[in-house]
Enzyme design. Structure first.
Site, PDB file in Angstrom:
ATOM      1  CE  LYS A 169       8.594   1.923  10.539  1.00 21.58           C
ATOM      2  NZ  LYS A 169       8.156   2.681  11.687  1.00 21.58           N
ATOM      3  CE  LYS A 184       5.437   4.541   6.942  1.00 22.00           C
ATOM      4  NZ  LYS A 184       5.270   5.916   7.411  1.00 22.00           N
ATOM      5  CD  GLU A 211      -0.920   8.518   7.691  1.00 16.93           C
ATOM      6  OE1 GLU A 211      -1.325   7.634   8.478  1.00 16.93           O
ATOM      7  OE2 GLU A 211       0.145   9.131   7.846  1.00 16.93           O
ATOM      8  CD  GLU A 219      -2.667  -1.026   2.687  1.00 14.29           C
ATOM      9  OE1 GLU A 219      -3.595  -1.830   2.824  1.00 14.29           O
ATOM     10  OE2 GLU A 219      -2.338  -0.204   3.558  1.00 14.29           O
ATOM     11  NE  ARG A 227       7.385  -0.552  16.807  1.00  9.75           N
ATOM     12  CZ  ARG A 227       7.050   0.553  16.149  1.00  9.75           C
ATOM     13  NH1 ARG A 227       7.038   0.551  14.836  1.00  9.75           N
ATOM     14  NH2 ARG A 227       6.734   1.644  16.788  1.00  9.75           N
ATOM     15  NE  ARG A 284       2.145   6.102  16.102  1.00  7.93           N
ATOM     16  CZ  ARG A 284       3.005   5.515  15.300  1.00  7.93           C
ATOM     17  NH1 ARG A 284       2.955   5.755  14.021  1.00  7.93           N
ATOM     18  NH2 ARG A 284       3.907   4.706  15.767  1.00  7.93           N
TER      19      ARG A 284
HETATM   20  P1  AMP Z   1       6.036   5.287  11.124  1.00 11.48           P
HETATM   21  O1  AMP Z   1       5.331   6.519  11.624  1.00 11.48           O
HETATM   22  O2  AMP Z   1       7.215   5.583  10.303  1.00 11.48           O
HETATM   23  O3  AMP Z   1       6.284   4.287  12.224  1.00 11.48           O
HETATM   24  O4  AMP Z   1       5.016   4.550  10.127  1.00 11.48           O
HETATM   25  C1  AMP Z   1       3.758   4.080  10.503  1.00 11.48           C
HETATM   26  C2  AMP Z   1       2.703   5.098  10.155  1.00 11.48           C
HETATM   27  O5  AMP Z   1       2.515   5.191   8.740  1.00 11.48           O
HETATM   28  C3  AMP Z   1       1.304   4.743  10.622  1.00 11.48           C
HETATM   29  O6  AMP Z   1       1.114   5.013  11.983  1.00 11.48           O
HETATM   30  C4  AMP Z   1       0.425   5.584   9.737  1.00 11.48           C
HETATM   31  O7  AMP Z   1       0.275   6.872  10.291  1.00 11.48           O
HETATM   32  C5  AMP Z   1       1.239   5.754   8.479  1.00 11.48           C
HETATM   33  N1  AMP Z   1       0.680   5.120   7.275  1.00 11.48           N
HETATM   34  C6  AMP Z   1       0.662   5.684   6.060  1.00 11.48           C
HETATM   35  N2  AMP Z   1       0.118   4.879   5.143  1.00 11.48           N
HETATM   36  C7  AMP Z   1      -0.233   3.743   5.787  1.00 11.48           C
HETATM   37  C8  AMP Z   1      -0.842   2.509   5.358  1.00 11.48           C
HETATM   38  N3  AMP Z   1      -1.149   2.284   4.097  1.00 11.48           N
HETATM   39  N4  AMP Z   1      -1.037   1.569   6.310  1.00 11.48           N
HETATM   40  C9  AMP Z   1      -0.692   1.776   7.602  1.00 11.48           C
HETATM   41  N5  AMP Z   1      -0.128   2.909   8.040  1.00 11.48           N
HETATM   42  C10 AMP Z   1       0.105   3.886   7.151  1.00 11.48           C
END
Ligand code: AMP
Length: 593
Positions: free
Chosen positions: A423, A252, A300, A250, A417, A272
Site C-alpha cells: 500500500k 485504495k 471495499e 488499484e 501480510r 475484515r
Molecule cells: P490498511 O487498512 O491501511 O492496512 O489497508 C488495507 C485495507 O485497504 C484493506 O483491508 C481494504 O479494506 C482497503 N482497500 C482499499 N482498496 C483496496 C484494494 N484495491 N485492494 C485491497 N484492499 C483495499
C-alpha cells in the site's frame, strides 16, 4: 468430560503473565480433552461457543446474572451488587458470594463440559419475549450444582469476561504440539484456519484424523476466508523494485473491506474481522442478485455522495452500523461496493490463480450486473514510477487514501501480510508520512477536567514474530469530550487487574486492558526510547522505539483486530526511513533544542 480440569486450567492461565506458560497450560488441557470434545473446549477457552462468523452471542443482561447469583447463593440482590462493586467483576463476585457453599449438593447433576456447553448454547439460542427469564433459569441450574471455582468461570463466560489472553496463534501452537508433537506443523494448521476461520473445526480434525485431513480442508461458501494483507511502502520506485518492474495498481478506497459470499438464494457479507455484517448493507444483497454463479468476492464498501456520486470518507459508514432504522440510513447514506478480488466460483477455489487471471474472472462476473452500487475497482498496469504517481494523484483527487500495488503473478495468500500486495498512502500534513493503527493496552487516570475518565492511553504495536503487543507511546491529545466518555465506557469491558501476558512495556499504568481496541494516531517522528518495548534492542541495546508528539486522529479502527495493528517491523522501517531523510544525527532531543 469433567468441567473441573478446564476450570483448573483457566485458573492457571489467569495467573500467568508469560505467553510460554500459557501455551504449556493449553497443551496440557488439550491432551486431557477427549478428541470429540476438542472443538468445544477450543471455543470455550477463547470465551466463545462458535467461530466468530456465526455471530452467536449469549445475550444475557447483567441484572439477570445478578439475580441468578443471588438465587443460587442464598443472598439477596443488593448484597450481590455490593460485592460486585467491590470486585469489579461479576465472576469474582459470584465466587465471593458462593464461598460458604463449598462443594455441590448431594443430589446435583455432575458438572461436565458437555453440560456446561449445551446450557450456554441454549442460553444463546433463547430469544423473544420471556427469554431473559429462561436464560436466568438455565444459568441458575448450572450455578446450583457448581463449586465456587466453577461458578466464577461460568459467570465470567456468560458476561463475556473470560480474559485469559489466548490468541488464535497460541491455540495453533498448542494444537501443533499437543497433536503432532512438533510446533513446526503449526503452518499446516494455520493454512487450514486461514481458509475456514474456524479454529474449533481445525482442532477437532487434527485431534481425530491427523494432519493429512487438515491439509485437505477446502474453501466453503459462508465460511469467511481470512483476508490477504498488504505491507506498506513509501515510494512508487520501491513498489516497482519489489514487483520486478511491472505491477497492477488499484485505487485504495477509504471504506470497509467486505467479503461477499453469494449462494443460490442467499447472500452474506463478512467484515475484515470476519464478523457477519450482512444486516448493515441490505441494499448490497439486492445489488448482487443478478450474479448467476455462486461466488466469494472481495471489495471495499464506500459511502458515496448521493448528489455527485463521489466517494466519502470512512467515518460516513458508521451510520450503517445500527440495529434499527437501517432503511432510513440506506436512503441518507448510500454506499457502493467496489470489487477487487474473486476467491471462489461454483464450488472451486480461485485463490491459486494469478492476480491477472482473477482480475479477468472478476471482470466477467461483474459485467452482467446492471446496478450502480456494484463497481469494479479502478486499475491500471504500471512499469514506470511516474505512471504510479499519476494514478495515485488521480486516486487522491477522487477521495481515495492512496493506491494498492499488486504483484501480477501472485496467488491470493489468505491471512498473510506480505509484499505481493503493498500500500502506498497519501502524505499527511504531519511530519511522519503515515498514520499508525495501535492497540490500547493501558491507561492513566485523568485529572482536572478529565477526572473520572482516562487522561492518557498506552498504545502498543504488534510484533508478529513474538505474537506480542509492545508499547510504543502514550497518547493524551486529539480526544474530544465525547471520545473520552466513549473510550471510558468501551475500555471498561476490557479492564484486567494486571498487565496482559501478551503486552510488553516498561511503563507503569493505573489501568490495564486486554489488547482489543485499535485506534489511529499520527506523530511527528519516531525516536529511540528507554521505556517503550517496541523493537526493543533492535536498533540499540536497551532501547525500544517511541512516537514523538502523538495525536489521536479521531478514527477508532474497529474494523481492525489487534493483530492487524501497525507492526513493530513497520515502525522500524519508518524509523530507518526517517533517518535516511534527515541524516543519522537526528534525535528527538536535538530537534527540540
Ligand atoms: P490498511 O487498512 O491501511 O492496512 O489497508 C488495507 C485495507 O485497504 C484493506 O483491508 C481494504 O479494506 C482497503 N482497500 C482499499 N482498496 C483496496 C484494494 N484495491 N485492494 C485491497 N484492499 C483495499
Amino acid at each position: 468430560m469433567d468441567f473441573k480440569p478446564v476450570v483448573e486450567a483457566f485458573e492457571q492461565m489467569e495467573q500467568t503473565s508469560s505467553r510460554l506458560a500459557l501455551t504449556e497450560f493449553l497443551v496440557a488441557l488439550l491432551k486431557k480433552t477427549p478428541p470429540v470434545m476438542i472443538d468445544k473446549v477450543t471455543y470455550l477457552i477463547q470465551g466463545k461457543l462458535y467461530p466468530d462468523y456465526e455471530g452467536i452471542e449469549l445475550g444475557v443482561a447483567e441484572k439477570m446474572v445478578i439475580r441468578a447469583i443471588a438465587s443460587s447463593s442464598g443472598k439477596d440482590q443488593p448484597q450481590i451488587e455490593r460485592i460486585y462493586q467491590k470486585t469489579g467483576d461479576l465472576g469474582d463476585a459470584a465466587g465471593e458470594a458462593m464461598k460458604p457453599k463449598g462443594q455441590s449438593t448431594l443430589f446435583s447433576e455432575p458438572m461436565t463440559v458437555e453440560r456446561v456447553y449445551s446450557t450456554f448454547d441454549r442460553v444463546a439460542r433463547t430469544a423473544g419475549s420471556g427469554s431473559q427469564e429462561t436464560k436466568l433459569r438455565l444459568i441458575s441450574s448450572l450455578l446450583n450444582d457448581a463449586t465456587v471455582a466453577e461458578g466464577r468461570y461460568i459467570i465470567k463466560f456468560v458476561m463475556g469476561q473470560l480474559r485469559l489472553g489466548i490468541a488464535d496463534y497460541t491455540v495453533l501452537d498448542a494444537l501443533a504440539v499437543a497433536f503432532t508433537g512438533d510446533k513446526a506443523n503449526r503452518q499446516v494448521l494455520e493454512n487450514a484456519y486461514n481458509v475456514s476461520s474456524d479454529l474449533g473445526t481445525v482442532a477437532k480434525l487434527v485431534a481425530t484424523k491427523g494432519l493429512e485431513a487438515v491439509r485437505s480442508i477446502k474453501i466453503t461458501l459462508f465460511k469467511p476466508i481470512r483476508p490477504m494483507l498488504a505491507e506498506r511502502i513509501t515510494t512508487s520506485e520501491e513498489a516497482l523494485e519489489r514487483m520486478e518492474g511491472k505491477a497492477a495498481v488499484e485505487y485504495k478506497l477509504d471504506g470497509e473491506r467486505v467479503q461477499l459470499h453469494k449462494g443460490k438464494n442467499t447472500v452474506e457479507l463478512f467484515s475484515r474481522r470476519l464478523e457477519k455484517i450482512t444486516s448493515h448493507y441490505p441494499d448490497l444483497e439486492g445489488a448482487v442478485k443478478s450474479i448467476e454463479s455462486e461466488v466469494i468476492l472481495e471489495g471495499e464498501v464506500v459511502a458515496i455522495n448521493s448528489q455527485t456520486g463521489e466517494y466519502l470518507p470512512f467515518q460516513e459508514l458508521m451510520h450503517r452500523r445500527r440495529k434499527y432504522g437501517v432503511e432510513e440510513a440506506m436512503e441518507n447514506y448510500p454506499v457502493a461496493m467496489n470489487f477487487f478480488d474473486v476467491l471462489y466460483v461454483d464450488g472451486k477455489s480461485k485463490m491459486e490463480l494469478t492476480y491477472m487471471e482473477r482480475r479477468k474472472l472478476l471482470k466477467k462476473i461483474i459485467a452482467g450486473v446492471k446496478n450502480d452500487k456494484v463497481r469494479l475497482i479502478e486499475q491500471t498496469i504500471a512499469t514506470k514510477p511516474e505512471e504510479i504517481d499519476r494514478f495515485m494523484a488521480a486516486a487522491i483527487e477522487n477521495g481515495c487514501e492512496g493506491v494498492m500495488i499488486k504483484q501480477m503473478s501472485s496467488s491470493y495468500r489468505a491471512g498473510a501480510r506480505g509484499y505481493a500486495w503493498v500500500k502506498l498512502k497519501r502524505e499527511y500534513s504531519n511530519d511522519l508520512a503515515d498514520t499508525l493503527d495501535l492497540v490500547i493496552v493501558g491507561a492513566l487516570h485523568g485529572r482536572g477536567r478529565r477526572a473520572g475518565k482516562y487522561g492518557a492511553l498506552l498504545l502498543a504495536a504488534y510484533d508478529q514474530k513474538a505474537d506480542m503487543f509492545q508499547s510504543v507511546t502514550k497518547v493524551g491529545t486529539g480526544f474530544t469530550d465525547v471520545h473520552l466518555e466513549q473510550f471510558y465506557k468501551e475500555l471498561e469491558q476490557h479492564v484486567i487487574n494486571r498487565r496482559h501476558p501478551r503486552v510488553e512495556t516498561g511503563m507503569d499504568m493505573d489501568a490495564w486492558f486486554e489488547p482489543k481496541m485499535v485506534i489511529e494516531v499520527i506523530a511527528s517522528e519516531i525516536t529511540l526510547s528507554p521505556s517503550h518495548a517496541a523493537a526493543l534492542n533492535a536498533l540499540r541495546p536497551g532501547y525500544g522505539l517511541a512516537l514523538r508528539f502523538p495525536k489521536f486522529t479521531g478514527k477508532i479502527r474497529d474494523d481492525k483486530k489487534p493483530e492487524d495493528a501497525t507492526s513493530t517491523e513497520e515502525i522500524v522501517t519508518m524509523y530507518k526511513r526517517q533517518l535516511k531523510v534527515a541524516g543519522p544525527s537526528r534525535t528527538g532531543a536535538e530537534e527540540e533544542g
